[in-house]
Design an enzyme around this catalytic site. Structure first.
Site, PDB file in Angstrom:
ATOM      1  N   ASP A  80       0.856  -1.175   0.000  1.00 11.38           N
ATOM      2  CA  ASP A  80       0.000   0.000   0.000  1.00 11.38           C
ATOM      3  C   ASP A  80       0.898   1.232   0.000  1.00 11.38           C
ATOM      4  O   ASP A  80       2.102   1.132   0.255  1.00 11.38           O
ATOM      5  CB  ASP A  80      -0.889  -0.028   1.242  1.00 11.38           C
ATOM      6  CG  ASP A  80      -1.809   1.165   1.325  1.00 11.38           C
ATOM      7  OD1 ASP A  80      -2.301   1.603   0.279  1.00 11.38           O
ATOM      8  OD2 ASP A  80      -2.010   1.675   2.436  1.00 11.38           O
TER       9      ASP A  80
ATOM     10  N   ARG B  98      -2.299  14.596  -1.915  1.00 16.25           N
ATOM     11  CA  ARG B  98      -3.625  13.967  -1.873  1.00 16.25           C
ATOM     12  C   ARG B  98      -4.669  15.053  -2.027  1.00 16.25           C
ATOM     13  O   ARG B  98      -4.614  16.077  -1.355  1.00 16.25           O
ATOM     14  CB  ARG B  98      -3.824  13.218  -0.556  1.00 16.25           C
ATOM     15  CG  ARG B  98      -2.872  12.071  -0.374  1.00 16.25           C
ATOM     16  CD  ARG B  98      -2.853  11.607   1.071  1.00 16.25           C
ATOM     17  NE  ARG B  98      -4.157  11.150   1.514  1.00 16.25           N
ATOM     18  CZ  ARG B  98      -4.600   9.899   1.419  1.00 16.25           C
ATOM     19  NH1 ARG B  98      -3.826   8.984   0.868  1.00 16.25           N
ATOM     20  NH2 ARG B  98      -5.801   9.553   1.862  1.00 16.25           N
TER      21      ARG B  98
ATOM     22  N   LYS C 102      -7.169  -5.141  -4.897  1.00 19.48           N
ATOM     23  CA  LYS C 102      -5.862  -5.431  -4.324  1.00 19.48           C
ATOM     24  C   LYS C 102      -5.692  -6.924  -4.086  1.00 19.48           C
ATOM     25  O   LYS C 102      -4.664  -7.514  -4.464  1.00 19.48           O
ATOM     26  CB  LYS C 102      -5.686  -4.669  -3.004  1.00 19.48           C
ATOM     27  CG  LYS C 102      -5.526  -3.168  -3.145  1.00 19.48           C
ATOM     28  CD  LYS C 102      -5.263  -2.521  -1.788  1.00 19.48           C
ATOM     29  CE  LYS C 102      -5.045  -1.033  -1.918  1.00 19.48           C
ATOM     30  NZ  LYS C 102      -4.730  -0.393  -0.611  1.00 19.48           N
TER      31      LYS C 102
END
Length: 1317
Positions: free
Chosen positions: A409, A764, A946
């Site tokens: 991640d 972000r 994922k």
């Protein structure tokens, strides 16, 4: 009676298996028999986690142990030995080895189960308060007395005993704060609300007045979802969800008391359903070992068949009946064929040690020792968070040395997960917050340098700032205060000064300072200024942040938090005016300098004005009337007890905390939050109380959250929405909102441009919108909303649809860019892992621009990489891209000019394209392309994607995989990999709870894999092969003897000594070797990561290595048997006198064989080896002296004593051992001299001094292409891990997928070699 009990049991089973449960209060039935209780079918609250009872421990434990086929095999042979026709030894003696193994295992299981019993007893007898109708009050009882349908009262700092539906709290707003650290590790407070319409206004709650029916779903292990509604006597249904459920194991905080209705108890509670115990996996090495065991079984049967055939031929060729053949009771001998058949089973008993019975328990002991050394490695300990390395899977340590693919991640794993507010865009105008960037640059410089020269005058940066420093001592004092404050606030997540302190942008501050904005009443008449107010209100209230006072301490904390008290109600939270924990106190004053020239990109289209230099910080601290967030002083009546310094914000995510603190820096202070209202203090000092009509929580499908409030002045219903940029922009239309008109279209286009730049800079991004909802629209929508909340079937989908119905026609008001900094040493760790032959994939939910920037920053992507950026909308386009790219890759490999070169390919793919590529018909092509890629970045992926990627790579490529993450969205990925590693970050412990190993920093992967992984694998692989060799070499002595005893199954060594040989004489050395041996030092393994490649793929534990060891064992057994045989040929010694030198020579050969394998001799190795020899002679001498009739009819009396008095015995031991080990020794010498392996060369480095070793490592790395990696090509913007003092340009020139827009796809290939792009 029996039928009644059976019928009641069946009714209970049906009641428990229903999808919906109807629960009523137990109070009207108090004192009645169990059969008359309405909730009697549901289990009580007592728990039992033990596996055994005292009465049934032995049979149950044996049943579990016999799940291991090896135990069944050895018990079967022991039972077979009780049949006289086939027995080879004394029957009772044959039981000793397996009994010892089973007893040791049973003792270990009993100790573990007893600890569980003590824990259950303590938990079940924990006191709690249960309401009694007879006593008209809550009485103290034990947890085990709680039943479904009871009313339980939990006071502050107590643990909730069962899953309770919250009906009443001491808070007038019906709020209860809980801490869920016992469940998911999250220490931040969460709010739970009383079921809507129940007992909120009543000062005292009377449980006897509760006459409703609670309808809830069947128990499940989902901690984040709960379906329930309460049906009143008038049939009105009130929906309730997880927001009204107190889970067992949670702790009540900051609430005097809470009362609830028990819906689940005992093993049906969500916490118990999530308690799966330790994880057990089968390692790759064990799976291969099972194949070798099967080979040994085949070898055993072959040797037994030879023995049976030999016995048949020997009996058939006898001229008569020898006297030592005893006939049956009827005086008739068995036929040669039948005797040969019986001899087959006798030989199995005789040669049973060929299957190593002690290998399995030895592996368990070795892994316990390996785990001990891994968890106690000081380099894997994080002193800052007091987090050691943890191991939760006890049997896969060796898999750490065989990893080929790592799936990671990004947020919280590669990065700090400490969100820092960096930039924002309001109404299409960008505010770069240059001042805050300088603060972060100086803060990083302070952290990176051990000794800072504070009295050095820095050069004025290009931003127009001028910094003058105080004296050194003052800085040290302030730095000490900051450190102390950071430790004090460590209990609250996302509360470090790096995250909480924001220096406002001076241009934006100039807008906010206007009276039209600082006052809510005066801002109504202004259109543009109203949007600024809306933007900061959205930052402050569009979240789930819990507000508490700094003085409200939790019982579990030992000390008081540091808080700065002030008389100023609008005490600013910006770092310019904080009294402690602020970096800005290093500067004596901050002075603005007007710029002579400017560019449009730097000023973001806003004309720059000259500023008056602000006052010194000392003056700011003395003047309590001056506001750094607002230049307008509140009146005395506005001053309240609540100040910005004694507020604590407890957020569930770092993004929310960063936004709330950013709003606070501009004077928009979140003061309080209740289920029905939220209070914000404006820069003018007045408090704005907004009524909360509804909150649309964030979910992974919508990727946004909204809060619907009623403005107290305009009485308008305003919907504020915050979410991912692509999710919000879709609600506006196309990315640049072509359907909008006028200013709104320009705002959307400009904001989208800023978002793209933020992504390229690695930030972000979040967007904020506003919508005015009419009263009629709200009423119509509210009906459907309440119906969705009260639903049981398909509740999540209905709630999601109701939220989407309201989140339409939104007006964009702004966007934010938040930086998540890289953890320390992440680039070095990734470079080392790549040099070790490990492919690193990053699976993130961020946008491609952000992921690419982070990829360059952490050196996943390099300057000379061929970066393939895949983004397509249709499957046909995806197929075309894959085919064309694969063709180019194959053409490159077939080119003769590229024989000795490797093409560095990196792939960047978004979530939608990934879904297309993972479709069944494209999987193989995608995996073929991925094999040629050094790095793959998957962006905008969901948790399900994922786990799918990990499974597909593992199954298609047949490789060992490792997944590492820190959040709940990484759990599926962690569980899908061969090894799952959780990082103890700031987003709770969900990933940690689901993982096999736990680390605190990503950099720890380097030593965990390259050092401990290599050691664990090589040690265990060598030990397993050694065990097979040892047993074959020893048992073959008995096999060769059968050729000289008519294959009769007799032995020349006493059976007790045979048992002791494997259990005591030769068991400790290989175990100690597998725990402590270091073939290469940690320094060399870290310096030359390529050494890790030796464990990948087939590794060192190959069938060829196993077969070579078996051949060596046969050779050594032949030497150990026939040299003593020819030495004693034609002598008159008895059979045990002949067998004693064989046993002694075998011991010396086996131990010295291990000595050749030991690479790092220590005192422990020497003591164990010498101790084994001493133990052998001591036990054998004692046995031959006192145990004369231990194993009749054999008589071992004084055999070894007479042998040790004979010089021939010593000569035989020396010659036989040398001849037996000479081939192996010569093989090692020749291999290490003629063609040394990388491991052999690395061992030579260990013998050098530190200076020469470092130089040789550098030369080796340069020779093998592992030299220094070039720095990232992205000089602007700076990497998230390293800030520059000069202001970055937010418009980088690096192309991304957004630079090439097509109707169907965007395929962007980046090939740049110059770092100065």
């Amino acid at each position: 009676m029996v039928w009644g009990t059976l019928r009641e049991a069946l009714r209970g089973q049906r009641a428990r298996e229903k999808d919906l449960r109807n629960l009523v209060s137990n109070l009207p039935y108090e004192g009645l028999k169990k059969g008359q209780q309405p909730n009697r079918f549901f289990p009580g609250n007592a728990i039992k986690t033990t596996k055994y009872t005292l009465l049934f421990f032995i049979p149950v434990n044996l049943f579990e142990q016999f799940h291991r086929l090896a135990n069944i095999y050895f018990v079967g042979l022991a039972i077979l030995n009780f049949f006289p026709i086939v027995n080879a030894f004394q029957p009772e003696v044959a039981l000793i080895p397996i009994c010892i193994i089973l007893s040791l295992t049973a003792l270990k299981d009993a100790c573990e189960d007893f600890r569980r019993y003590q824990s259950d007893k303590k938990l079940n007898n924990t006191p709690c308060l249960i309401y009694s109708r007879k006593l008209k009050a809550f009485t103290e009882k034990c947890w085990k007395d709680v039943r479904v349908g009871d009313f339980v009262k939990v006071v502050c700092n107590e643990i909730v005993p069962a899953d309770l539906l919250l009906l009443h709290t001491s808070d007038p707003n019906g709020v209860c704060h809980i801490e869920t650290s016992n469940l998911d590790g999250e220490t931040n407070l969460k709010q739970r609300r009383v079921v809507s319409g129940f007992c909120i206004s009543d000062p005292e709650f009377d449980p006897e007045s509760f006459n409703s029916i609670v309808v809830c779903e069947r128990p499940n292990n989902n901690l984040n979802h709960f379906k329930c509604y309460v049906e009143r006597p008038d049939k009105e249904k009130v929906g309730a969800g997880i927001e009204s459920l107190l889970l067992r194991g949670c702790t009540v905080r900051n609430t005097d008391y809470a009362m609830g209705f028990v819906v689940y108890a005992g093993h049906e509670t969500k916490s118990m359903l999530n308690n799966n115990g330790p994880r057990y996996k089968r390692s790759k090495l064990e799976r291969r070992m099972n194949m070798d065991v099967i080979f040994c079984v085949i070898l055993l049967f072959a040797m037994c068949f030879i023995g049976a055939l030999g016995h048949f031929l020997w009996l058939r060729d006898l001229p008569g009946v020898p006297p030592y053949l005893v006939p049956k009771s009827d005086g008739v001998l068995n036929s040669p064929i039948l005797s040969g058949f019986y001899m087959f089973f006798t030989m199995i008993i005789l040669l049973q040690v060929l299957i190593p019975i002690s290998l399995y328990i030895s592996i368990e002991l070795v892994k316990i020792g390996q785990i001990y050394f891994i968890t106690n490695d000081i380099d894997l300990y994080n002193e800052e968070t007091d987090s050691p390395m943890q191991c939760k899977a006890l049997n896969i340590t060796e898999d750490l040395g065989q990893i080929e693919y790592i799936f990671s991640d990004k947020t919280g794993t590669l990065t700090e997960n400490k969100m820092v507010f960096r930039r924002c865009s309001i109404l299409g105008t960008e505010y770069p917050h240059k001042e805050n960037a300088i603060r972060l640059a100086v803060l990083e410089e302070e952290d990176s340098e051990d000794d800072i020269i504070f009295n050095q005058q820095p050069k004025p940066p290009k931003t127009g700032w001028s910094l003058e420093t105080e004296d050194t001592q003052n800085h040290k004092e302030i730095r000490h205060k900051s450190t102390m404050t950071g430790h004090a606030q460590s209990d609250v997540a996302f509360s470090s000064p790096l995250e909480t302190e924001v220096i406002p942008d001076r241009k934006l501050l100039e807008h906010i300072s206007c009276p039209e904005i600082t006052s809510s009443s005066s801002s109504i008449s202004s259109g543009k200024t109203d949007s600024y107010l809306d933007f900061f209100l959205a930052l402050a209230i569009c979240n789930t942040v819990v507000v508490s006072m700094a003085t409200a301490q939790r019982q579990r904390m030992s000390g008081l938090l540091y808080s700065h008290q002030t008389n100023n109600p609008q005490d600013t939270s910006s770092s310019q005016a904080k009294n402690s924990g602020s970096l800005s106190h290093m500067f004596k004053f901050l002075q603005w300098e007007p710029k002579r020239s400017r560019t449009s990109s730097e000023d973001s289209g806003v004309e720059e004005k000259c500023f008056t230099p602000p006052q010194k910080i000392e003056e700011l601290k003395e003047n309590t009337d001056l506001q750094t967030c607002s230049f307008y002083t509140p009146t005395q009546s506005d001053k309240a007890v609540i100040t910005s310094d004694n507020l604590r914000y407890e957020a569930e995510s770092p993004d929310e905390a960063a936004l709330v603190h950013a709003a606070k820096a501009y004077g928009f202070i979140l003061l309080a939050r209740t289920p029905d209202s939220v209070t914000v203090r404006l820069p003018s000092g007045e408090d704005l109380v907004l009524e909360v009509l509804d909150t649309l929580d964030f979910d992974p499908y919508r990727k946004r959250m909204s809060v619907l409030v009623r403005h107290p002045i305009t009485d308008e219903n305003i919907l504020y929405t915050k979410g991912a940029d692509y999710a919000i922009m879709e609600l506006l239309g196309t990315p640049y909102a072509e359907h909008l008109h006028g200013d709104q279209r320009n705002i959307a286009a400009d904001t989208q441009h800023h978002l793209d730049c933020y992504g390229k800079e690695g930030l972000r991004t979040l967007c904020f919108t506003k919508k005015i909802v009419s009263d009629k629209a709200f009423e119509n929508w509210s009906v459907g909303r309440q119906s969705a909340l009260a639903a049981i079937d398909n509740k999540e989908e209905l709630v999601r649809q109701s939220a989407a119905e309201l989140e339409t026609n939104l007006s964009l008001i702004g966007a934010t860019g938040i930086e998540d900094r890289l953890q320390e040493n992440v680039p070095d760790t990734i470079v080392a892992l790549r040099e070790a032959g490990i492919q690193v994939w990053v699976l993130t939910g961020d946008k491609p621009e952000t992921a690419v920037n982070i990829g360059y920053a952490c050196r996943l992507l390099e300057d000379d990489d061929l970066v393939i950026n895949m983004s397509c909308k249709s499957k046909i386009t995806c197929t075309s891209i894959l085919d064309s790219t694969l063709e180019e890759v194959r053409r490159y490999g077939e080119d003769p000019r590229n024989v000795d070169t490797t093409q560095c390919i990196s792939l960047v793919i978004d979530g939608h394209t990934l879904t297309l590529a993972l479709s069944p018909d494209l999987q193989d092509r995608f995996m073929e392309l991925a094999k040629h890629c050094r790095t793959v970045l998957c962006c905008r992926v969901t948790p399900l994607q994922k786990s799918t990627v990990v499974k597909v790579v593992r199954e298609k490529l047949k490789v060992m995989t490792l997944a590492v993450g820190d959040g709940a969205n990484d759990v599926n990925m962690i569980q899908a990999a061969d090894i799952g590693i959780g990082i103890t970050g700031q987003e709770g412990m969900q990933a940690v709870m689901a993982s096999d190993f736990v680390i605190s920093r990503f950099k720890h992967l380097k030593k965990l894999l390259l050092v401990h992984g290599h050691w664990c694998y090589t040690r265990l692989a060598t030990m397993i092969i050694y065990f097979f060799y040892k047993n074959v070499a020893n048992v073959n002595l008995l096999f060769w003897y059968q050729f000289y005893c008519g294959f009769s199954g007799t032995t020349m060594i006493d059976y007790w000594l045979l048992i002791f040989f494997n259990l005591f004489f030769t068991s400790a050395p290989p175990i100690m070797f597998a725990i402590m041996d270091k073939d290469i030092s940690a320094e060399v393994l870290l310096g030359v990561p390529e050494l890790y490649r030796t464990g990948q793929g087939a590794g060192e534990y190959r069938f060829s290595t196993f077969l070579l060891s078996m051949l060596d064992a046969f050779y050594q057994s032949l030497v150990c048997f026939f040299i003593p045989y020819f030495a004693y040929l034609d002598s008159e010694i008895d059979v045990f006198t002949f067998g004693t030198p064989l046993n002694t020579v075998s011991l010396f050969t086996i131990l010295l064989h291990l000595s050749i394998e030991i690479k790092n001799w220590t005192v422990v190795h020497a003591v164990i080896m010498i101790g084994s020899v001493i133990t052998y002679f001591t036990v054998t001498l004692a046995y031959s002296s006192i145990c004369i009739i231990c194993n009749p009819p054999s008589n071992p009396y004084w055999i070894l004593q007479r042998q040790m008095a004979d010089p021939v015995f010593y000569l035989i031991c020396i010659i036989t051992t040398v001849v037996a080990l000479l081939p192996r020794y010569l093989f090692h010498v020749l291999r290490n001299s003629i063609s040394p392996s990388p491991l052999t060369q690395a061992r030579h480095l260990d013998r050098l001094d530190s200076t020469a070793r470092s130089q040789m490592i550098k030369e080796w790395r340069d020779f093998r292409g592992g030299g220094q990696i070039k720095r990232s090509r992205l000089s602007t913007p700076p990497s998230p891990s390293q800030e520059t003092r000069s202001l970055p340009n937010i418009f980088p020139l690096s192309p991304t997928s957004s630079d090439i827009n097509g109707d169907e796809f965007a395929l962007n290939v980046i090939t740049e070699s110059s770092p100065n792009t």
